[in-house]
Design a protein around this motif. Structure first.
Motif, PDB file in Angstrom:
ATOM      1  N   THR A  17       0.914  -1.245  -0.119  1.00 14.24           N
ATOM      2  CA  THR A  17      -0.133  -0.248   0.095  1.00 14.24           C
ATOM      3  C   THR A  17       0.814   1.222   0.177  1.00 14.24           C
ATOM      4  O   THR A  17       0.653   2.319  -0.736  1.00 14.24           O
ATOM      5  CB  THR A  17      -0.847   0.163   1.160  1.00 14.24           C
ATOM      6  N   LEU A  18       1.907   1.425   0.812  1.00 18.28           N
ATOM      7  CA  LEU A  18       2.673   2.485   0.990  1.00 18.28           C
ATOM      8  C   LEU A  18       3.627   2.383  -0.433  1.00 18.28           C
ATOM      9  O   LEU A  18       3.781   3.845  -1.127  1.00 18.28           O
ATOM     10  CB  LEU A  18       3.842   2.135   2.134  1.00 18.28           C
ATOM     11  N   MET A  19       4.120   1.416  -0.879  1.00 22.30           N
ATOM     12  CA  MET A  19       4.755   1.364  -2.184  1.00 22.30           C
ATOM     13  C   MET A  19       3.972   2.139  -3.249  1.00 22.30           C
ATOM     14  O   MET A  19       4.515   2.612  -4.305  1.00 22.30           O
ATOM     15  CB  MET A  19       5.221   0.148  -2.477  1.00 22.30           C
ATOM     16  N   ILE A  20       2.642   1.813  -3.412  1.00 19.00           N
ATOM     17  CA  ILE A  20       1.534   2.153  -4.574  1.00 19.00           C
ATOM     18  C   ILE A  20       1.473   3.714  -4.352  1.00 19.00           C
ATOM     19  O   ILE A  20       1.520   4.480  -5.226  1.00 19.00           O
ATOM     20  CB  ILE A  20       0.661   1.361  -4.640  1.00 19.00           C
ATOM     21  N   SER A  21       1.117   4.034  -3.198  1.00 20.94           N
ATOM     22  CA  SER A  21       0.819   5.417  -3.014  1.00 20.94           C
ATOM     23  C   SER A  21       1.680   6.390  -2.703  1.00 20.94           C
ATOM     24  O   SER A  21       1.659   7.703  -2.770  1.00 20.94           O
ATOM     25  CB  SER A  21      -0.070   5.346  -1.475  1.00 20.94           C
ATOM     26  N   LEU A  22       2.934   6.134  -2.533  1.00 14.59           N
ATOM     27  CA  LEU A  22       4.207   7.033  -2.151  1.00 14.59           C
ATOM     28  C   LEU A  22       4.418   7.878  -3.385  1.00 14.59           C
ATOM     29  O   LEU A  22       4.429   9.206  -3.156  1.00 14.59           O
ATOM     30  CB  LEU A  22       5.539   6.215  -1.705  1.00 14.59           C
ATOM     31  N   PRO A  23       4.511   7.309  -4.607  1.00 18.10           N
ATOM     32  CA  PRO A  23       4.562   8.543  -5.663  1.00 18.10           C
ATOM     33  C   PRO A  23       3.458   9.474  -5.992  1.00 18.10           C
ATOM     34  O   PRO A  23       3.831  10.683  -6.020  1.00 18.10           O
ATOM     35  CB  PRO A  23       4.908   7.516  -6.801  1.00 18.10           C
ATOM     36  N   ILE A  24       2.224   8.942  -5.621  1.00 18.47           N
ATOM     37  CA  ILE A  24       1.018   9.921  -5.967  1.00 18.47           C
ATOM     38  C   ILE A  24       1.388  10.766  -4.799  1.00 18.47           C
ATOM     39  O   ILE A  24       1.012  12.018  -5.071  1.00 18.47           O
ATOM     40  CB  ILE A  24      -0.072   9.106  -5.830  1.00 18.47           C
ATOM     41  N   LEU A  25       1.449  10.533  -3.476  1.00 21.18           N
ATOM     42  CA  LEU A  25       1.584  11.473  -2.623  1.00 21.18           C
ATOM     43  C   LEU A  25       2.897  12.616  -2.765  1.00 21.18           C
ATOM     44  O   LEU A  25       2.707  13.804  -2.267  1.00 21.18           O
ATOM     45  CB  LEU A  25       1.625  10.644  -1.172  1.00 21.18           C
ATOM     46  N   ALA A  26       3.887  12.088  -3.141  1.00 21.73           N
ATOM     47  CA  ALA A  26       5.054  12.843  -3.310  1.00 21.73           C
ATOM     48  C   ALA A  26       4.847  13.865  -4.242  1.00 21.73           C
ATOM     49  O   ALA A  26       5.157  15.070  -4.076  1.00 21.73           O
ATOM     50  CB  ALA A  26       6.223  11.939  -3.604  1.00 21.73           C
ATOM     51  N   VAL A  27       4.160  13.499  -5.353  1.00 16.04           N
ATOM     52  CA  VAL A  27       3.752  14.749  -6.353  1.00 16.04           C
ATOM     53  C   VAL A  27       2.995  15.601  -5.847  1.00 16.04           C
ATOM     54  O   VAL A  27       3.306  16.831  -6.176  1.00 16.04           O
ATOM     55  CB  VAL A  27       3.236  13.885  -7.680  1.00 16.04           C
ATOM     56  N   GLY A  28       2.045  14.983  -5.099  1.00 13.95           N
ATOM     57  CA  GLY A  28       0.812  16.125  -4.556  1.00 13.95           C
ATOM     58  C   GLY A  28       1.687  17.085  -3.669  1.00 13.95           C
ATOM     59  O   GLY A  28       1.317  18.224  -3.450  1.00 13.95           O
ATOM     60  N   LEU A  29       2.702  16.436  -2.729  1.00 13.12           N
ATOM     61  CA  LEU A  29       3.412  17.390  -1.832  1.00 13.12           C
ATOM     62  C   LEU A  29       4.372  18.258  -2.663  1.00 13.12           C
ATOM     63  O   LEU A  29       4.216  19.494  -2.347  1.00 13.12           O
ATOM     64  CB  LEU A  29       4.019  16.380  -1.000  1.00 13.12           C
ATOM     65  N   THR A  50      -4.865  26.645  -5.075  1.00 15.50           N
ATOM     66  CA  THR A  50      -4.482  25.582  -4.231  1.00 15.50           C
ATOM     67  C   THR A  50      -4.874  24.092  -4.723  1.00 15.50           C
ATOM     68  O   THR A  50      -3.737  23.343  -4.552  1.00 15.50           O
ATOM     69  CB  THR A  50      -4.610  25.782  -2.892  1.00 15.50           C
ATOM     70  N   PHE A  51      -5.744  24.047  -5.152  1.00 17.03           N
ATOM     71  CA  PHE A  51      -6.249  22.507  -5.368  1.00 17.03           C
ATOM     72  C   PHE A  51      -6.253  21.986  -6.826  1.00 17.03           C
ATOM     73  O   PHE A  51      -5.821  21.113  -6.946  1.00 17.03           O
ATOM     74  CB  PHE A  51      -7.766  22.502  -4.781  1.00 17.03           C
ATOM     75  N   VAL A  52      -6.300  22.857  -7.723  1.00 19.20           N
ATOM     76  CA  VAL A  52      -6.473  22.511  -9.137  1.00 19.20           C
ATOM     77  C   VAL A  52      -5.080  21.935  -9.767  1.00 19.20           C
ATOM     78  O   VAL A  52      -5.191  21.078 -10.300  1.00 19.20           O
ATOM     79  CB  VAL A  52      -7.065  23.748 -10.046  1.00 19.20           C
ATOM     80  N   PRO A  53      -4.093  22.568  -9.371  1.00 15.79           N
ATOM     81  CA  PRO A  53      -2.746  22.241  -9.855  1.00 15.79           C
ATOM     82  C   PRO A  53      -2.497  20.645  -9.155  1.00 15.79           C
ATOM     83  O   PRO A  53      -1.930  19.721  -9.889  1.00 15.79           O
ATOM     84  CB  PRO A  53      -1.718  22.996  -9.486  1.00 15.79           C
ATOM     85  N   LYS A  54      -2.820  20.767  -7.967  1.00 16.11           N
ATOM     86  CA  LYS A  54      -2.575  19.300  -7.271  1.00 16.11           C
ATOM     87  C   LYS A  54      -3.424  18.211  -7.691  1.00 16.11           C
ATOM     88  O   LYS A  54      -2.905  17.100  -8.086  1.00 16.11           O
ATOM     89  CB  LYS A  54      -2.902  19.347  -5.763  1.00 16.11           C
ATOM     90  N   ILE A  55      -4.766  18.569  -7.991  1.00 14.28           N
ATOM     91  CA  ILE A  55      -5.533  17.519  -8.468  1.00 14.28           C
ATOM     92  C   ILE A  55      -5.186  16.883 -10.110  1.00 14.28           C
ATOM     93  O   ILE A  55      -5.162  15.787 -10.231  1.00 14.28           O
ATOM     94  CB  ILE A  55      -6.939  17.869  -8.679  1.00 14.28           C
ATOM     95  N   VAL A  56      -4.592  17.908 -10.693  1.00 18.83           N
ATOM     96  CA  VAL A  56      -4.364  17.851 -12.198  1.00 18.83           C
ATOM     97  C   VAL A  56      -2.873  16.992 -12.204  1.00 18.83           C
ATOM     98  O   VAL A  56      -2.745  15.720 -12.789  1.00 18.83           O
ATOM     99  CB  VAL A  56      -4.115  19.030 -12.835  1.00 18.83           C
ATOM    100  N   THR A  61      -0.183  11.621 -12.629  1.00 21.78           N
ATOM    101  CA  THR A  61       0.590  10.906 -12.235  1.00 21.78           C
ATOM    102  C   THR A  61       0.076   9.348 -11.958  1.00 21.78           C
ATOM    103  O   THR A  61       0.628   8.176 -12.459  1.00 21.78           O
ATOM    104  CB  THR A  61       0.945  10.992 -10.701  1.00 21.78           C
ATOM    105  N   ILE A  62      -1.198   9.475 -11.568  1.00 22.58           N
ATOM    106  CA  ILE A  62      -2.151   8.137 -11.829  1.00 22.58           C
ATOM    107  C   ILE A  62      -1.988   7.462 -13.266  1.00 22.58           C
ATOM    108  O   ILE A  62      -1.844   6.195 -13.211  1.00 22.58           O
ATOM    109  CB  ILE A  62      -3.453   8.307 -11.067  1.00 22.58           C
ATOM    110  N   LEU A  63      -2.210   8.349 -13.967  1.00 25.52           N
ATOM    111  CA  LEU A  63      -2.093   7.815 -15.442  1.00 25.52           C
ATOM    112  C   LEU A  63      -1.033   7.232 -16.053  1.00 25.52           C
ATOM    113  O   LEU A  63      -0.868   6.169 -16.614  1.00 25.52           O
ATOM    114  CB  LEU A  63      -2.576   8.953 -16.545  1.00 25.52           C
ATOM    115  N   PHE A  64       0.178   7.773 -15.453  1.00 20.87           N
ATOM    116  CA  PHE A  64       1.418   7.331 -15.961  1.00 20.87           C
ATOM    117  C   PHE A  64       1.942   6.066 -15.089  1.00 20.87           C
ATOM    118  O   PHE A  64       2.512   5.267 -15.728  1.00 20.87           O
ATOM    119  CB  PHE A  64       2.481   8.183 -15.881  1.00 20.87           C
ATOM    120  N   LEU A  65       1.385   6.182 -13.804  1.00 22.22           N
ATOM    121  CA  LEU A  65       1.932   4.987 -13.054  1.00 22.22           C
ATOM    122  C   LEU A  65       1.058   3.624 -13.037  1.00 22.22           C
ATOM    123  O   LEU A  65       1.246   2.788 -12.077  1.00 22.22           O
ATOM    124  CB  LEU A  65       2.085   5.655 -11.642  1.00 22.22           C
ATOM    125  N   PHE A  66      -0.254   3.839 -13.523  1.00 20.84           N
ATOM    126  CA  PHE A  66      -1.357   2.888 -13.263  1.00 20.84           C
ATOM    127  C   PHE A  66      -0.850   1.446 -13.708  1.00 20.84           C
ATOM    128  O   PHE A  66      -1.101   0.335 -13.193  1.00 20.84           O
ATOM    129  CB  PHE A  66      -2.543   3.089 -14.102  1.00 20.84           C
TER     130      PHE A  66
END
Length: 89
Positions: A17-29, A50-56, A61-66
């Motif tokens: 779970t951490l391995m899968i979520s870490l790249p997504i969380l890192a990009v958001g951060l 604040t929200f729109v760039p993070k969501i995009v 990231t999810i599209l590329f890492l899926f």
């Protein structure tokens, strides 16, 4: 089932779970820090900025890492199913 066995399965599940979520969380951060820095420099405090760039960024990231994420989840699930006879006794 022993206590060590249950702890081992839980540990593996948390690791995947951490391995899968870490790249997504890192990009958001990272995007959040860049946007916050931009807002601090320009003194523009728009809430949508604040929200729109993070969501995009997270969506891209999810599209590329899926494929990688799906491969990890399928492998983990296959290992659980193949080892099911060991888990029963």
């Amino acid at each position: 089932m022993t206590q060590e066995f249950v702890i081992g399965i839980t540990k593996n599940a948390l690791e995947i779970t951490l391995m899968i979520s870490l790249p997504i969380l890192a990009v958001g951060l990272i995007v959040g820090i860049v946007v916050a820095l931009f807002q601090a420099i320009t003194q523009m405090h728009e809430m949508t900025l604040t929200f729109v760039p993070k969501i995009v960024a997270v969506f891209i990231t999810i599209l590329f890492l899926f494929p990688w994420m799906m491969q990890k989840m399928v492998f983990y699930t296959q290992q659980l199913i193949m080892n099911l006879p060991k888990y029963i006794h």
